[in-house]
Structure formats: structure tokens, C-alpha cells
Design a protein around this motif. Structure first.
Motif, short mmCIF file in Angstrom:
data_model
loop_
_atom_site.label_atom_id
_atom_site.label_comp_id
_atom_site.label_asym_id
_atom_site.label_seq_id
_atom_site.Cartn_x
_atom_site.Cartn_y
_atom_site.Cartn_z
N LEU A 1 0.85 -1.19 0.00
CA LEU A 1 0.00 0.00 0.00
C LEU A 1 0.89 1.24 0.00
CD1 LEU A 1 -2.42 -1.20 2.83
CD2 LEU A 1 -2.78 -1.37 0.36
N GLY A 2 0.64 2.18 -0.92
CA GLY A 2 1.42 3.42 -0.96
C GLY A 2 1.63 3.87 -2.37
N GLU A 3 2.24 4.97 -2.55
CA GLU A 3 2.49 6.08 -1.65
C GLU A 3 1.38 7.11 -1.82
OE1 GLU A 3 4.23 9.14 -0.80
OE2 GLU A 3 6.07 8.54 0.25
N MET B 1 0.20 -3.60 -5.94
CA MET B 1 0.39 -2.35 -5.20
C MET B 1 -0.89 -1.54 -5.33
SD MET B 1 3.16 0.67 -6.06
CE MET B 1 2.37 2.23 -6.50
N ILE B 2 -1.34 -0.98 -4.22
CA ILE B 2 -2.50 -0.08 -4.25
C ILE B 2 -2.06 1.27 -3.72
CG2 ILE B 2 -4.88 0.33 -3.53
CD1 ILE B 2 -5.07 -2.63 -2.75
N SER B 3 -2.08 2.28 -4.57
CA SER B 3 -1.83 3.62 -4.05
C SER B 3 -3.14 4.16 -3.50
CB SER B 3 -1.32 4.56 -5.13
OG SER B 3 -1.34 5.88 -4.60
N PRO B 4 -3.12 4.61 -2.24
CA PRO B 4 -4.35 5.17 -1.69
C PRO B 4 -4.71 6.49 -2.36
CG PRO B 4 -2.54 5.37 -0.09
CD PRO B 4 -2.02 4.56 -1.24
N SER B 5 -3.71 7.30 -2.70
CA SER B 5 -4.05 8.68 -3.04
C SER B 5 -3.18 9.36 -4.10
CB SER B 5 -4.05 9.52 -1.76
OG SER B 5 -2.91 9.25 -0.99
N ASP C 1 -0.07 -4.10 -14.83
CA ASP C 1 -1.34 -4.69 -14.39
C ASP C 1 -1.37 -5.08 -12.91
OD1 ASP C 1 0.43 -6.78 -14.65
OD2 ASP C 1 -0.96 -8.10 -15.71
N PHE C 2 -0.26 -4.87 -12.19
CA PHE C 2 -0.27 -5.12 -10.75
C PHE C 2 -0.48 -3.83 -9.95
CE2 PHE C 2 0.98 -9.30 -11.84
CZ PHE C 2 0.75 -10.10 -10.73
N ILE C 3 -0.64 -2.71 -10.66
CA ILE C 3 -0.68 -1.42 -9.97
C ILE C 3 -2.09 -0.81 -10.00
CG2 ILE C 3 0.47 0.82 -9.71
CD1 ILE C 3 2.40 -1.63 -9.62
N SER D 1 -7.89 1.90 1.34
CA SER D 1 -6.98 1.04 0.57
C SER D 1 -6.87 -0.34 1.24
CB SER D 1 -5.60 1.70 0.41
OG SER D 1 -4.89 1.75 1.62
N VAL D 2 -6.85 -0.36 2.57
CA VAL D 2 -6.80 -1.64 3.28
C VAL D 2 -8.10 -2.41 3.06
CG1 VAL D 2 -6.68 -2.77 5.55
CG2 VAL D 2 -5.27 -0.74 5.08
N MET D 3 -9.23 -1.71 3.17
CA MET D 3 -10.52 -2.38 3.06
C MET D 3 -10.74 -2.97 1.66
SD MET D 3 -11.59 -2.43 5.99
CE MET D 3 -11.73 -1.66 7.60
N VAL D 4 -10.28 -2.25 0.65
CA VAL D 4 -10.39 -2.77 -0.72
C VAL D 4 -9.49 -4.00 -0.88
CG1 VAL D 4 -9.79 -2.23 -3.14
CG2 VAL D 4 -11.15 -0.61 -1.79
N LEU D 5 -8.32 -3.95 -0.30
CA LEU D 5 -7.41 -5.10 -0.35
C LEU D 5 -8.03 -6.32 0.35
CD1 LEU D 5 -4.67 -6.49 -0.86
CD2 LEU D 5 -3.82 -5.40 1.23
N VAL D 6 -8.58 -6.08 1.53
CA VAL D 6 -9.18 -7.18 2.30
C VAL D 6 -10.36 -7.80 1.53
CG1 VAL D 6 -10.54 -7.66 4.39
CG2 VAL D 6 -8.37 -6.40 4.56
#
Ligand code: PHE
Length: 391
Positions: free
Chosen positions: A114-116, A136-140, A151-153, A325-330
Motif C-alpha cells: 500500500l502506498g504512496e 500495489m495499491i496507491s491510496p491517493s 497490471d499489478f498497480i 486502501s486496506v478495506m479494498v485489499l481485504v
């Protein structure tokens, strides 16, 4: 878990020593450790600017992230396992994101990163996550190029073509400005992109760009640029930059007798903006992702829980997006029924109408989300909600 078991587990699955892991120790999630395929926890990585020039971005984002992880774990975890959050500090510095993300993946065995917050730092680390095939999930981060890396971003926020449009429309329709100057940070992909998208839309509306000046993030003296801007006779100044620079720019603009409106984007959001900008930032406007004043039940509940956890602190946009970002990942891990990075990736790509604090997240074909923006002003030294703009 004992050190010897930990060492064996990691030694076998990841080819590193327990010693290296023990030296790392920045995880907030508690509990043992494990590689992605086995073990009793699911390790997830976070990289954030906890110190340095944009420290409030990382600190806020981290608080939201941490709250979400704690809530998930208190409710029993995911797939019967607790999340273990490993957090690394990028120090707001180029060069750090790639290093720490590589470390999180190869040493800590995280199944997702998660970041940045800042786009340039997400852009630096994204190729590592892509290459090592860990989602990788960027929150913002809002610059479009971030998710174009591969395709992993992913991201859970809107992108700057939208944000630039929102602020151009606001400038034209609400502020009623017709001739705008733009002051851009050439060191920031975010600033360069947002300036471009704003200018495109403002011209489409019939507006004129009378000056385009630039600086390098971290500069302290903006007098030369502001003098040239003033001489060009604008009736508004767009500053797509981060809060430390914006605070100084606002002060120096005021000293130079500039009294036309200043406005910008989400990079303004920080309590430091008001501290640094003081009087000079009063009545200025910026767009962002969420307002803690939103009357919806989910925002009210989130604000209450966040304040209870963090000594009365009010969560800002980065906190809300870090949380989401955490909730979407979960949600993706649950739907995947697995914590394997490739399976999480596939499930993330299918995310549809996931209800979070910042609205519904649907991941589109470019792995971006589409969400409302809000416009905020500074009133009596406080942030105040102005309006919400739907995509
Ligand atoms: N959108 C900014 C960027 O891409 C980061 C940011 C997000 C700043 C949210 C403040 C609030 O660099």
C-alpha cells in the motif's frame, strides 16, 4: 513465534535470515510473521512519507491504514488469519520508495503493498512491485501514469484529469476568473500533470492562461515567479503543489500585494498549510477526496472511530483513503479466497461498488477508481467544506 521457527520458515521460503528480519522491525500489526503461502498471518506492506517534507501525508495515510488493519484483526482477520502490517518510511525522498518496496517484498514477503501518497514516489516504486508481481495499491496518488506502469498497480482514488477539470470548472463558474496564471513544481509528476489537465480544461472553457511559472519543490523564495505572475495581470493563480511550498507561496504573494484568488489541488491538504500560510491562506481553495464534515453515516462513524483511536485527531483525505486502501485489499483477499499475490491481483481488478469511507470503489480497466471530489476553503484558520463534485 520463536526466532528459530521464524528463521527456518523464512530461510526456506524466501532465502533470507531471521537476523535480517529482526533488524527490520517496523511492523505495526503485531503477531508473528509468515511468507505468503503459509503461516498464521498475512503480511502486508505499507510505504509512506512518515518524515521529511511531506510528513503529514504519510502520517495521516498511515493512521488510516493502521486503524483499518486493527479493525480487521479485531473482527477476526481475513481467511482466518490476522493481517500483519509492515510499514516503511520513504522520508519524502526520491530513492527511498524503490529501496523500501523491494525490501518489503523480498525480505518481509508481503503479499501486497500500500502506498504512496505522492505520485512521484508511487511512480518510483511501482515498477518494482510490477516486476516482482506483487499488487500495489496507491491510496491517493492521482497522476495517471502511476497505474500505467502495469497490471499489478492499482489506486483507490480519482485521477488528475478529473481533478484538473473540477478546479478549472470551479475557477470559471464559481470564482469567475478568466485570466489565470499557473505556478508548477517541476520536480513533481503530480504538479506537472495537474497543471496540464487544469490548463487544457480552462482553455476549453474559453479562459486564458497569462503566465506559466515554475519552481523546484523545497524552494524557499518565490518572489521572482510571483512578480512575473503579477505583471501578467491575471485574476487568479492556480498552484498545483504540496502544502509546504503552497504555504510559503501564499505568504509571499500576500507580501507582494497579490490579492486575486489562489487555488490548487489535494496536495494542499495538511494542518501545516494553515500553520505556514497563516493569514495569507485564508479564503483560498483546493480540491480533495473527502471531507470529515460529510454528513453520511459512514463518514460520521469513521470520524468517531478515528478520533477515539488517535487522541481526537480529525481524519483528513489521506487518512480516509489509507483506510479504504486496506478495506479494498481485504475485500479482494476474501473474494480470491487466497493471499497469493497473483490471485489478489485478479480479485482487485474485479472490485466493483465496494462501499468505503470515500465512496464507492470500482476498479476500471486502467485500474483506477472514479470518485467525487470536494472543494475546501480555509476559514478562520480551519478547513471548511464548500461543495462536492460528482464524477
Ligand atoms: N494526489 C497527490 C499526488 O498524487 C497526493 C495527495 C493525495 C496529497 C491526497 C494530499 C491528499 O501526489
Amino acid at each position: 513465534m520463536s526466532v528459530s521457527i521464524l528463521g527456518r520458515l523464512l530461510g526456506v521460503t524466501m532465502g533470507i535470515t531471521a537476523g535480517a528480519l529482526l533488524l527490520s522491525g517496523c511492523g505495526d500489526g503485531g503477531g508473528g510473521s509468515s511468507a505468503s503461502s503459509g503461516g498464521n498471518v498475512i503480511p502486508i506492506g505499507e510505504y509512506a512519507s512518515l518524515t521529511g517534507k511531506e510528513a503529514t501525508f504519510g502520517q495521516s495515510s498511515h493512521s488510516g491504514t493502521l486503524l483499518a488493519v486493527e479493525e480487521i484483526n479485531a473482527a477476526g482477520g481475513v481467511l482466518g488469519k490476522k493481517l500483519e502490517l509492515k510499514t516503511e518510511d520513504t522520508q519524502s525522498k526520491a530513492g527511498e520508495p524503490a529501496t523500501v518496496v523491494r525490501k518489503l517484498i523480498t525480505r518481509d514477503g508481503v503479499v501486497a503493498v500500500l502506498g504512496e501518497v505522492a505520485s512521484s514516489r508511487s511512480l518510483e516504486a511501482a515498477p518494482i512491485a510490477q516486476q516482482l508481481k506483487v499488487p500495489m495499491i496507491s491510496p491517493s496518488s492521482t497522476n495517471p501514469k502511476v497505474t500505467e506502469v502495469g497490471d499489478f498497480i492499482f489506486r483507490v482514488c480519482f485521477i488528475d484529469p478529473f481533478q484538473g477539470t473540477v478546479m478549472a470548472n470551479f475557477a470559471w463558474n464559481t470564482l469567475k476568473v478568466r485570466k489565470v496564471a499557473v505556478l508548477t513544481d517541476v520536480k513533481s509528476d503530480y504538479s506537472l500533470g495537474l497543471a496540464q489537465f487544469f490548463v487544457e480544461r480552462f482553455k476549453q472553457l474559453g479562459g486564458q492562461i497569462v503566465a506559466e511559472q515554475s519552481f523546484s519543490g523545497g524552494d524557499k523564495d518565490f518572489k521572482a515567479q510571483l512578480t512575473a505572475i503579477k505583471a501578467s495581470g491575471p485574476d487568479g493563480l492556480f498552484v498545483p503543489a504540496y502544502y509546504t511550498d503552497v504555504g510559503l507561496i501564499a505568504r509571499q504573494a500576500k507580501e507582494l500585494g497579490i490579492n486575486f484568488p489562489l487555488f490548487g489541488g489535494d496536495g494542499w491538504e495538511s494542518p501545516k498549510l494553515i500553520e505556514i500560510g497563516g493569514e495569507a491562506i485564508e479564503g483560498k481553495f483546493y480540491s480533495t477526496h473527502y471531507s470529515p464534515e460529510d454528513p453520511s453515516q459512514s463518514v460520521r462513524d469513521f470520524v468517531t472511530r478515528f478520533k477515539a483511536r488517535f487522541k481526537g485527531e480529525v481524519p483528513d483525505a489521506m487518512a480516509a483513503l489509507g483506510y479504504d486502501s486496506v478495506m479494498v485489499l481485504v475485500d479482494a483477499i476474501k473474494r480470491a479466497g487466497s493471499a497469493e499475490p497473483a490471485k489478489i491481483r485478479d480479485a482487485l481488478a474485479q472490485t466493483k461498488d465496494f462501499e468505503g469511507v470515500t465512496g464507492k470503489t470500482t476498479i476500471d480497466a486502467q485500474r483506477n477508481a472514479s470518485k467525487a471530489a470536494v472543494i475546501i476553503t480555509v476559514k478562520n484558520g480551519q478547513f471548511a467544506f464548500v461543495e462536492k463534485v460528482n464524477p
